[in-house]
Scaffold this active site. Sequence first.
Site, PDB file in Angstrom:
ATOM      1  N   TYR A 184       8.695   8.195  -9.888  1.00 48.90           N
ATOM      2  CA  TYR A 184       9.316   9.270 -10.687  1.00 48.90           C
ATOM      3  C   TYR A 184      10.776   9.455 -10.268  1.00 48.90           C
ATOM      4  CZ  TYR A 184      10.455  14.096 -12.016  1.00 48.90           C
ATOM      5  OH  TYR A 184      11.080  15.229 -12.509  1.00 48.90           O
TER       6      TYR A 184
ATOM      7  N   GLY B 213       8.139  21.142 -23.569  1.00 50.22           N
ATOM      8  CA  GLY B 213       8.011  21.172 -22.105  1.00 50.22           C
ATOM      9  C   GLY B 213       8.295  22.566 -21.560  1.00 50.22           C
TER      10      GLY B 213
ATOM     11  N   LYS C  14      14.071   8.601 -12.505  1.00 51.99           N
ATOM     12  CA  LYS C  14      14.998   9.690 -12.839  1.00 51.99           C
ATOM     13  C   LYS C  14      16.417   9.343 -12.361  1.00 51.99           C
ATOM     14  CE  LYS C  14      14.313  13.266 -14.416  1.00 51.99           C
ATOM     15  NZ  LYS C  14      14.359  13.727 -15.850  1.00 51.99           N
TER      16      LYS C  14
ATOM     17  N   VAL D  16      10.728  23.674 -19.575  1.00 56.96           N
ATOM     18  CA  VAL D  16      12.134  24.037 -19.749  1.00 56.96           C
ATOM     19  C   VAL D  16      12.492  23.988 -21.236  1.00 56.96           C
ATOM     20  CG1 VAL D  16      14.513  23.366 -19.211  1.00 56.96           C
ATOM     21  CG2 VAL D  16      12.752  23.271 -17.427  1.00 56.96           C
TER      22      VAL D  16
ATOM     23  N   ASP E  46       9.427  10.104 -30.514  1.00 51.27           N
ATOM     24  CA  ASP E  46       8.764   9.484 -29.366  1.00 51.27           C
ATOM     25  C   ASP E  46       9.815   8.715 -28.566  1.00 51.27           C
ATOM     26  OD1 ASP E  46       7.316   8.118 -27.524  1.00 51.27           O
ATOM     27  OD2 ASP E  46       6.050   7.043 -28.970  1.00 51.27           O
ATOM     28  N   LEU E  47      10.048   9.172 -27.359  1.00 46.30           N
ATOM     29  CA  LEU E  47      11.130   8.588 -26.559  1.00 46.30           C
ATOM     30  C   LEU E  47      10.823   7.170 -26.085  1.00 46.30           C
ATOM     31  CD1 LEU E  47      12.280  11.676 -24.484  1.00 46.30           C
ATOM     32  CD2 LEU E  47      13.240  10.750 -26.584  1.00 46.30           C
TER      33      LEU E  47
END
Length: 315
Positions: free
Chosen positions: A126, A12, A130, A14, A37-38
Amino acid sequence: MKPAILLIGTNGQVGQELNRMLPRIGEVTALDRQRLDLAQPAEIRRAIRTFHPAFIVNAAAHTAVDKAESEESIARAINAEAPSVMAEESKKIGASLIHFSTDYVFDGSKTTPYDEDDPTNPQNVYGKTKLEGEQAIQASGATHLIFRTSWVYATQGRNFLLTILRLATQREELRIVRDQIGAPTLNTEIARATTSILAQICDTEGGPFSLADVSGIYHMTAGGVTSWFDFTNAILEESATIPPATPWFAAATNKLPLTVRHVNPIAASEYPTPARRPAYSVLSNARLNRTFSVQLPDWRKQLHSVFANPHAETH
Ligand SMILES: NC(=O)c1ccc[n+]([C@@H]2O[C@H](COP(=O)([O-])OP(=O)(O)OC[C@H]3O[C@@H](n4cnc5c(N)ncnc54)[C@H](OP(=O)(O)O)[C@@H]3O)[C@@H](O)[C@H]2O)c1
C-alpha cells in the site's frame, strides 16, 4: 463564476465529506466507482476530457493495507497508475490535481515527526504504491497538492473506530497494539482543511497565492500523537457518554451493549498481519500551517467531537 471541480472517489470516508463541503466553493461533479472505475485508464481520460474541470480532487484509493499485499497489481493500478493518468490529463487541460497520500510512505524509524522532505521508505505494498502515485504526480508537471494524512476514521465506512465499537459488543477483553504511534485523523477534518485551502486558492481577487506557487506535498494530520492502544481507551471512554440510540453509534454497535471490560496492550509482534506497518508515523504539519494557516485539531479533540455531536448524521 465558481470553478468546476471533479471529485473522484465520492463514496469513501474523505470523499463523502468532500462531496458535502466542496459545493461551497465550486460546481462539483462527483463520481463513484460505478461512474468511474479507476482500473480503466481510458475511462479516467474520458471523464476528465468530458468535464474539463479546473480542479480534480482524487479521494479514491486502494486502502485495504493487508489485502494489498496479495493484490499488488490492482493496488498499483488504483494508487499509482490512476493518479498518474489524472496528472497527465490535468497537465494537458491546465487543471490542478488535489490528491491524498499516506504516512505509510515512511518506514517508522524516526522518533520525531516526519517532515515532507524526509526520506521515504515504505514497508508495505500500500505505502509503496501510494508513493509511486505521489512520484508520478510530481513528475507530470501538473500543478498539484498532495496531502499526506494518517489513520483515517469516520462514523461510516471501514475503520478502526467502528471495528473497536463492534468488537466491544462481542468480547470482554481486547488486545490492542501499543508500539505503533501515529495520529488518528477524522475524515471531516481532512475535508474541512482541504476545502478551506481550495477556497483560499479560488479566491483569486484577494487570494494570497496561485496554486502554481504552492504546488507540492503537505502533511495533513490531527495534532498530537497516540498509539492504537490509547486510541482504543479513548474510544471506550467517549462511548460511555453518547446516547446509545445515536444513529451512527447504534449502527456501529448493532444496538448491542458494550461488553468489553479490559483492554490489554500488546506488541505489534504479537499481532502479525500480512502488511508491515511503521512503528512511528507521526507527521509534522508545520508546512501546511505555515503555507495555508490551516491546523487540524488535536486527535483527542477530533474524537470527542464525533461523540459530542450525537445529532450529526455524518462526520
Ligand atoms: N484510510 C486510512 O486510514 C488512510 C490513511 C492514510 C491516508 N489515506 C488516504 O486518504 C485518502 C482517502 O482515504 P479514505 O480513508 O477516505 O478511503 P476509503 O474510505 O477506503 O475510500 C476509498 C474510495 O476509493 C474507491 N475506489 C477504490 N477502488 C476504486 C476503483 N477501482 N475505481 C473507483 N473508485 C475506487 C472506493 O470505492 P468503493 O466505495 O466502491 O469501494 C472508496 O469509495 C486516500 O488517498 C488514502 O490513501 C487513508
